[in-house]
Design a protein around this motif. Structure first.
Motif, PDB file in Angstrom:
ATOM      1  N   HIS A 143      26.505  28.506  16.570  1.00 32.54           N
ATOM      2  CA  HIS A 143      27.906  28.928  16.513  1.00 32.54           C
ATOM      3  C   HIS A 143      28.792  27.971  17.315  1.00 32.54           C
ATOM      4  O   HIS A 143      29.905  27.618  16.874  1.00 32.54           O
ATOM      5  CB  HIS A 143      28.032  30.358  17.043  1.00 32.54           C
ATOM      6  CG  HIS A 143      29.428  30.882  17.031  1.00 32.54           C
ATOM      7  ND1 HIS A 143      30.281  30.747  15.952  1.00 32.54           N
ATOM      8  CD2 HIS A 143      30.139  31.557  17.975  1.00 32.54           C
ATOM      9  CE1 HIS A 143      31.449  31.318  16.228  1.00 32.54           C
ATOM     10  NE2 HIS A 143      31.391  31.809  17.455  1.00 32.54           N
ATOM     11  N   HIS A 171      36.428  34.115   9.052  1.00 32.07           N
ATOM     12  CA  HIS A 171      36.115  35.117   8.025  1.00 32.07           C
ATOM     13  C   HIS A 171      36.494  36.505   8.565  1.00 32.07           C
ATOM     14  O   HIS A 171      35.626  37.346   8.847  1.00 32.07           O
ATOM     15  CB  HIS A 171      34.629  35.054   7.665  1.00 32.07           C
ATOM     16  CG  HIS A 171      34.183  33.697   7.202  1.00 32.07           C
ATOM     17  ND1 HIS A 171      34.406  33.234   5.924  1.00 32.07           N
ATOM     18  CD2 HIS A 171      33.539  32.693   7.859  1.00 32.07           C
ATOM     19  CE1 HIS A 171      33.911  32.011   5.797  1.00 32.07           C
ATOM     20  NE2 HIS A 171      33.381  31.653   6.960  1.00 32.07           N
ATOM     21  N   GLU A 198      35.374  34.371  14.570  1.00 30.10           N
ATOM     22  CA  GLU A 198      35.723  33.087  15.162  1.00 30.10           C
ATOM     23  C   GLU A 198      35.537  31.928  14.186  1.00 30.10           C
ATOM     24  O   GLU A 198      35.976  30.802  14.471  1.00 30.10           O
ATOM     25  CB  GLU A 198      34.896  32.865  16.434  1.00 30.10           C
ATOM     26  CG  GLU A 198      35.271  33.864  17.523  1.00 30.10           C
ATOM     27  CD  GLU A 198      34.368  33.789  18.752  1.00 30.10           C
ATOM     28  OE1 GLU A 198      33.430  32.956  18.747  1.00 30.10           O
ATOM     29  OE2 GLU A 198      34.605  34.554  19.701  1.00 30.10           O
ATOM     30  N   SER A 199      34.907  32.207  13.039  1.00 28.36           N
ATOM     31  CA  SER A 199      34.759  31.192  11.999  1.00 28.36           C
ATOM     32  C   SER A 199      35.818  31.333  10.910  1.00 28.36           C
ATOM     33  O   SER A 199      35.768  30.630   9.898  1.00 28.36           O
ATOM     34  CB  SER A 199      33.357  31.280  11.371  1.00 28.36           C
ATOM     35  OG  SER A 199      32.358  31.121  12.345  1.00 28.36           O
ATOM     36  N   ALA A 201      29.679  25.042  15.362  1.00 23.56           N
ATOM     37  CA  ALA A 201      30.347  25.369  14.093  1.00 23.56           C
ATOM     38  C   ALA A 201      29.403  25.258  12.901  1.00 23.56           C
ATOM     39  O   ALA A 201      29.828  24.976  11.777  1.00 23.56           O
ATOM     40  CB  ALA A 201      31.575  24.489  13.884  1.00 23.56           C
ATOM     41  N   ARG A 202      28.116  25.524  13.130  1.00 23.70           N
ATOM     42  CA  ARG A 202      27.130  25.550  12.044  1.00 23.70           C
ATOM     43  C   ARG A 202      26.997  27.009  11.605  1.00 23.70           C
ATOM     44  O   ARG A 202      26.035  27.706  11.914  1.00 23.70           O
ATOM     45  CB  ARG A 202      25.812  24.955  12.526  1.00 23.70           C
ATOM     46  CG  ARG A 202      25.942  23.478  12.890  1.00 23.70           C
ATOM     47  CD  ARG A 202      24.835  22.962  13.795  1.00 23.70           C
ATOM     48  NE  ARG A 202      23.512  22.961  13.158  1.00 23.70           N
ATOM     49  CZ  ARG A 202      22.420  22.476  13.748  1.00 23.70           C
ATOM     50  NH1 ARG A 202      22.496  21.943  14.973  1.00 23.70           N
ATOM     51  NH2 ARG A 202      21.259  22.504  13.119  1.00 23.70           N
ATOM     52  N   VAL A 203      28.027  27.451  10.877  1.00 20.77           N
ATOM     53  CA  VAL A 203      28.202  28.873  10.613  1.00 20.77           C
ATOM     54  C   VAL A 203      27.040  29.461   9.827  1.00 20.77           C
ATOM     55  O   VAL A 203      26.529  30.547  10.171  1.00 20.77           O
ATOM     56  CB  VAL A 203      29.531  29.111   9.860  1.00 20.77           C
ATOM     57  CG1 VAL A 203      29.722  30.602   9.584  1.00 20.77           C
ATOM     58  CG2 VAL A 203      30.698  28.573  10.665  1.00 20.77           C
ATOM     59  N   ILE A 224      30.840  36.008  15.226  1.00 23.45           N
ATOM     60  CA  ILE A 224      30.680  34.720  14.539  1.00 23.45           C
ATOM     61  C   ILE A 224      31.603  34.640  13.332  1.00 23.45           C
ATOM     62  O   ILE A 224      32.290  33.632  13.114  1.00 23.45           O
ATOM     63  CB  ILE A 224      29.206  34.517  14.120  1.00 23.45           C
ATOM     64  CG1 ILE A 224      28.327  34.314  15.365  1.00 23.45           C
ATOM     65  CG2 ILE A 224      29.066  33.322  13.185  1.00 23.45           C
ATOM     66  CD1 ILE A 224      26.839  34.330  15.083  1.00 23.45           C
TER      67      ILE A 224
END
Length: 461
Positions: A292, A330, A327-328, A295-297, A324
């Protein structure tokens, strides 16, 4: 070439300045400027670890609060009241929950012994010795004996330090004994306590810290080897010595430890410590945070979904998934797991704060009523939650309720060490709120608190 001289009068001025300083009241050093780590799962774990010890100490369940500090050093301390501050480095260094409970028992010994309140006793004795030496040094200076004055002052300072260190070692030994008794009364083995002292002893060996008994007088704590020797006999004779730790508590500790590691350590270090072939909950927890942070969601979600497959009703797994996703970017997808995590934990204030943030982040006014209700409940149960206060202020601002937005901002700023900002916002809130309403009264309280802090700051300056 110059010839430097020191007149008796300049020396006298220095001594008199020292003498004036020594008349000030000595206060214990309080924890300031540290970074507090907040996590619902970890806080619940630490509370469950300390509660049986607090009951054994006669303080009662829930009477002692554990505060986790973001500091890599191996340490824990008390600073007044019934709070124990634990460094993240201590959690990282401990192999199991039993070791941490040994440390918590020791810190409880400081609380029940009133050691912070008695700090001024030890400091006062040291201050009196230094004060007497300063007076004698002033007399020597007036008689023209500059070097003699400095010698008297140096000897007095050494004696004062020796007195204070002896006082500190006595308190530490007392806390060791009390902690051992609390572990015994709670039916918790002292093996962890001994193991942790052995860790400290190994650390001292690595740092080339002398283990010579003749050097103990220069330490604030007794030598780790001496502490082990004094405690081992009592621990091994205790019926709880061979009592195994609660396996569920140990499992929770390993999860929280890995979670903390993944949150704090650089991702590369985390992925090296918890490689992909490790498929237990602690390893997946750590890797989820590492992915996370990079940024490797998809990889982060794969780890957290594997956790949820292990236990679909674990609120902390659901919380992490929601965090996750939120903060990504979604946001809508984050709402279901966050709502469920909030429900399963009985509206834990920290998890509810994230849900409130997600509801606001949808930018849908239809979600603002729920966000306000969730956040007001969160700050009602945990006023020391600046993130929740900030989010609540955002809700009020979006709805045009500026007085309450200013009050929420005042609450946030008073906790973040900005009393001037808190005072300005509290006064503005008070002027705009209905006279006599609960929020109006609270605005006055925050303003009074901010003024008191500002006055103390002025006095110190």
């Amino acid at each position: 070439m110059r010839i430097l001289t020191r007149s008796p009068h300049s020396l006298l001025a220095r001594l008199l300045a020292l003498l004036a300083a020594l008349t000030l009241t000595v206060q214990p050093a309080m924890a300031q400027g540290f970074s507090v780590l907040r996590d619902a799962e970890t806080e619940a774990l630490l509370q469950d670890m300390v509660d049986p010890l607090a009951e054994a100490a006669g303080l009662g369940e829930g009477a002692v609060e554990i505060v986790l500090i973001n500091d890599p050093s191996i340490n824990a301390f008390v600073a007044g009241g019934q709070r124990i501050f634990v460094h993240s480095g201590l959690i990282n260094a401990a192999d199991n929950a039993n070791e941490v409970q040994g440390v918590l028992a020791h810190e409880l010994g400081h609380i029940t012994g009133g050691h912070i309140n008695r700090f001024s006793e030890g400091a006062g004795n040291a201050s009196r010795i230094t004060l007497l030496s300063a007076l004698l040094a002033v007399g020597a200076a007036l008689a023209g004996g500059g070097e003699a004055a400095m010698g008297v002052l140096a000897a007095g300072q050494q004696a004062a330090m020796g007195s204070f260190l002896a006082f500190s070692r006595t308190q530490e030994a007392s806390a060791d004994a009390a902690g051992a008794q609390y572990l015994s009364d709670a039916g918790i083995s002292g093996r962890g306590s001994i193991a942790f002292f052995e860790k400290l002893q190994s650390y001292e060996f690595r740092r080339n810290i002398s283990q010579d008994n003749d050097r103990e007088y220069s330490r604030t704590h007794p030598l780790s080897g001496n502490r082990i020797a004094r405690l081992r006999e009592d621990y091994e004779a205790d019926p709880a010595w061979n009592t195994p730790s609660d396996p569920r508590l140990e499992e929770r500790f390993q999860r929280a430890k890995a979670k903390l590691y993944g949150f704090l350590a650089p991702p590369a270090r985390t992925l090296n410590a918890f490689p992909a072939y490790m498929t237990g909950a602690p390893a997946r927890y750590a890797r989820a945070y590492a992915y996370h942070k990079e940024a490797r969601v998809e990889e982060a979600l794969a780890e957290v979904n594997a956790l949820i497959e292990m236990d679909p009703t674990d609120p902390y797994f659901l919380e992490l998934k929601g965090q996750i996703l939120l903060e990504s970017g979604h946001v809508e997808e984050a709402l279901p797991p966050l709502r469920e995590a909030t429900r399963l934990t009985g509206s834990n204030p920290l998890i509810a704060s994230i849900l409130g943030h997600a509801l606001i982040a949808t930018e849908d006014p239809a979600n603002f009523d729920e966000a306000e209700a969730v956040l007001r409940a969160a700050v009602g149960r945990d006023r020391e939650n600046p993130f929740a206060w900030y989010q609540l202020g955002v809700v009020y601002g979006q709805r045009g309720d500026i007085p309450r937005a200013r009050l929420a901002s005042a609450e946030q700023q008073i906790m973040q060490g900005n009393p001037q900002g808190a005072l300005v916002n509290a006064q503005a809130a008070e002027n705009g709120l209905p006279t006599g309403s609960p929020d109006w009264i609270r605005a006055q309280d925050v303003a009074l608190q901010a003024r008191a802090i500002l006055e103390r700051q002025r006095d110190r300056n």
